[in-house]
Design a protein around this motif. Structure first.
Motif, PDB file in Angstrom:
ATOM      1  N   THR A 160      -4.923  33.495  12.251  1.00 35.36           N
ATOM      2  CA  THR A 160      -5.313  32.637  13.365  1.00 35.36           C
ATOM      3  C   THR A 160      -6.225  31.523  12.864  1.00 35.36           C
TER       4      THR A 160
ATOM      5  N   SER B 234      -6.731  28.613  15.134  1.00 37.88           N
ATOM      6  CA  SER B 234      -7.242  27.974  16.368  1.00 37.88           C
ATOM      7  C   SER B 234      -7.317  26.448  16.282  1.00 37.88           C
TER       8      SER B 234
ATOM      9  N   ASP C  95      -2.456  25.186  24.228  1.00 37.64           N
ATOM     10  CA  ASP C  95      -2.003  26.055  23.130  1.00 37.64           C
ATOM     11  C   ASP C  95      -0.712  25.552  22.494  1.00 37.64           C
TER      12      ASP C  95
ATOM     13  N   PRO D 117       0.459  33.956  21.157  1.00 35.68           N
ATOM     14  CA  PRO D 117       0.517  34.668  22.428  1.00 35.68           C
ATOM     15  C   PRO D 117       1.884  34.502  23.105  1.00 35.68           C
TER      16      PRO D 117
ATOM     17  N   ASN E  85       0.676  33.908  29.214  1.00 39.32           N
ATOM     18  CA  ASN E  85      -0.714  33.556  29.523  1.00 39.32           C
ATOM     19  C   ASN E  85      -1.623  34.783  29.460  1.00 39.32           C
TER      20      ASN E  85
ATOM     21  N   ARG F 200      -3.134  36.055  26.073  1.00 40.44           N
ATOM     22  CA  ARG F 200      -4.096  35.242  25.323  1.00 40.44           C
ATOM     23  C   ARG F 200      -5.475  35.891  25.280  1.00 40.44           C
TER      24      ARG F 200
ATOM     25  N   SER G  36      -9.093  30.956  22.556  1.00 41.33           N
ATOM     26  CA  SER G  36      -8.682  29.586  22.861  1.00 41.33           C
ATOM     27  C   SER G  36      -8.015  28.955  21.651  1.00 41.33           C
TER      28      SER G  36
ATOM     29  N   THR H   9      -5.037  29.050  20.434  1.00 41.23           N
ATOM     30  CA  THR H   9      -4.045  29.772  19.622  1.00 41.23           C
ATOM     31  C   THR H   9      -2.658  29.383  20.137  1.00 41.23           C
TER      32      THR H   9
ATOM     33  N   GLY I 193       0.786  29.205  21.610  1.00 45.69           N
ATOM     34  CA  GLY I 193       1.666  30.073  22.410  1.00 45.69           C
ATOM     35  C   GLY I 193       3.122  29.889  22.034  1.00 45.69           C
TER      36      GLY I 193
ATOM     37  N   HIS J 265       0.138  40.052  21.798  1.00 46.92           N
ATOM     38  CA  HIS J 265      -0.493  40.302  23.101  1.00 46.92           C
ATOM     39  C   HIS J 265      -1.812  41.002  22.809  1.00 46.92           C
TER      40      HIS J 265
ATOM     41  N   SER K 233      -9.839  40.320  25.818  1.00 44.17           N
ATOM     42  CA  SER K 233      -9.763  38.990  26.401  1.00 44.17           C
ATOM     43  C   SER K 233     -10.819  38.870  27.498  1.00 44.17           C
TER      44      SER K 233
ATOM     45  N   THR L 110      -7.871  33.541  30.598  1.00 41.80           N
ATOM     46  CA  THR L 110      -6.524  33.710  31.183  1.00 41.80           C
ATOM     47  C   THR L 110      -6.479  33.506  32.691  1.00 41.80           C
TER      48      THR L 110
END
Ligand code: FMN
Length: 377
Positions: A29, A31, A37, A62, A65, A68, A71, A73, A75, A105, A110, A115
């Motif tokens: 990751t 970001s 995303d 992800p 939604n 997630r 932030s 990352t 999708g 997921h 989270s 989300t």
């Protein structure tokens, strides 16, 4: 003597693809998406710089939604995101590389400020953990996770559906395959462990019940895109840290999972062996794994060239993934093959792991570039 067809630098088939060497880039990751995303051209540059890897596995993507947890990352569930990913797959393929996307997921790890809803989990058990929160005054920051809500049957069906649609999206985006994130205390791993799964329905209790979601996700995706394009990452030995509590049943459960996966003919199984803590995998367990699973196995976690060669020679693994070394060495395979020194992380490198732009992302030079620079002085 190393056997001719068993070294790090020789090709191997992983399901439907043939990779040029046994060195993979581990999922990491970073970001660096736009709001929404959406994967960016800078990400395409970063991945294409590393296309010498036998296989690149992207950062966790992800699948919806509610999947997630962090932030920025990338999708894999909207048209814009699929279009964004096409830049990366195209750039890597142009350099003759191969690339899988990691389908993610996060489950309970989270927060509703990310989300817009309570985190999903096997059971309503909170984990003490921090996630990368949304943009606030003063920028992005880490925030404590929230008490999750226990998923009902409808939620479970939704998760299987979302994973499957995300895998189809991955095909549309041009990926060579998908790696399901079943490791590190995220949703699928949460279902496997008694510490996070205290359900009393068909998805909790016995080991067979706890592995049900994993198997249903793998089978549904395999049916949709072909098992030979599907992989899964597991971390039975990564215990403390990252919201991943120790569960003594994990080795036994893992062997049962592998028995179920063996006949499917997946591209590979990926074992993450350590991330923040060291917990050496017992050699006996590696033997047990090979006894029940003869298809490709990837391992990852603090490997260096000689330990990677050894584990392949011993046939406990077929491919070794490298994480942080790929951040600082875009040409890692070339350097390992030619016994060249590796660029180490700078003391301030951790600050550029997540978020930001090119700095600490696409500005690490190849060995060749470093030499050229030296010659200029
Ligand atoms: C910045 C960073 C981000 C990571 N993100 C992910 C991720 O998205 N998915 C995942 O499965 N592992 C992730 N990991 C773990 C790596 O895939 C790998 O297991 C770990 O870095 C150990 O390998 P290494 O010692 O070769 O770096 C991440 C690691 C780092 C350093």
């Amino acid at each position: 003597m190393e056997s001719q067809n068993n070294t790090l630098f020789q090709p191997i088939s992983l399901g439907s693809i043939k990779v040029n060497n046994r060195i993979a880039m581990a999922p990491m990751t970073r970001s660096r998406t736009t709001e929404g995303d959406i994967p960016t051209p800078l990400m395409a540059e970063y991945y294409s710089q590393r296309a010498g890897a036998g296989l690149i596995i992207t950062e966790g993507a992800p699948i919806s939604n509610s999947a997630r947890g962090y932030s920025m990352t990338p999708g894999i569930y909207t048209e814009e995101q699929i279009e964004g990913w096409k830049l990366s797959t195209k750039a890597v393929h142009q350099k003759n590389g191969k690339i899988f996307v990691q389908l993610w997921h996060v489950g309970r790890r989270s927060h509703s400020s990310i989300t817009g809803e309570k985190p999903w989990a096997p059971s309503a058990i909170k984990v003490s953990d921090k996630v990368f929160g949304p943009l606030q005054e003063g920028g992005y920051g880490m925030i404590e996770t929230e008490m999750p809500r226990a998923m009902n049957q409808n939620d479970i069906d939704t998760v299987i559906h979302d994973f499957t649609v995300a895998a189809k999206n991955a095909m549309e985006a041009g990926f060579d395959g998908v790696e399901i994130h079943g490791a590190h205390g995220y949703l699928i791993d949460q279902f496997l462990r008694t510490t996070s799964n205290q359900r009393t329905d068909a998805y909790g209790g016995s080991q067979e019940n706890r592995m049900r979601l994993l198997l249903e996700v793998v089978k549904s995706i395999s049916k949709s895109i072909g098992a030979d394009k599907v992989a899964i990452r597991l971390s039975p030995f990564v215990s403390e840290g990252m919201g991943n509590e120790h569960d003594p049943e994990m080795p036994e459960l893992t062997l049962k999972v592998l028995q179920q996966l063996q006949p499917l003919g997946l591209a590979y199984i990926h074992f993450s062996e350590n991330i923040s803590d060291y917990k050496k995998v017992p050699e006996e367990f590696r033997k047990d794994i090979r006894n029940v699973y003869s298809n490709p196995i990837m391992v990852c976690g603090k490997y260096v060239k000689n330990t990677a060669e050894t584990i392949i020679e011993k046939r406990y693994a077929d491919v070794v993934a490298f994480g942080q070394d790929f951040i600082t060495n875009p040409d890692l395979v070339y350097r390992l093959e030619n016994n060249l020194p590796l660029t180490q992380l700078r003391s301030d490198s951790h600050s550029t792991f997540y978020g930001g732009g090119a700095e600490g992302f696409t500005d690490y030079p190849t060995y060749q570039k470093m030499l050229e620079k030296e010659l200029q002085y």
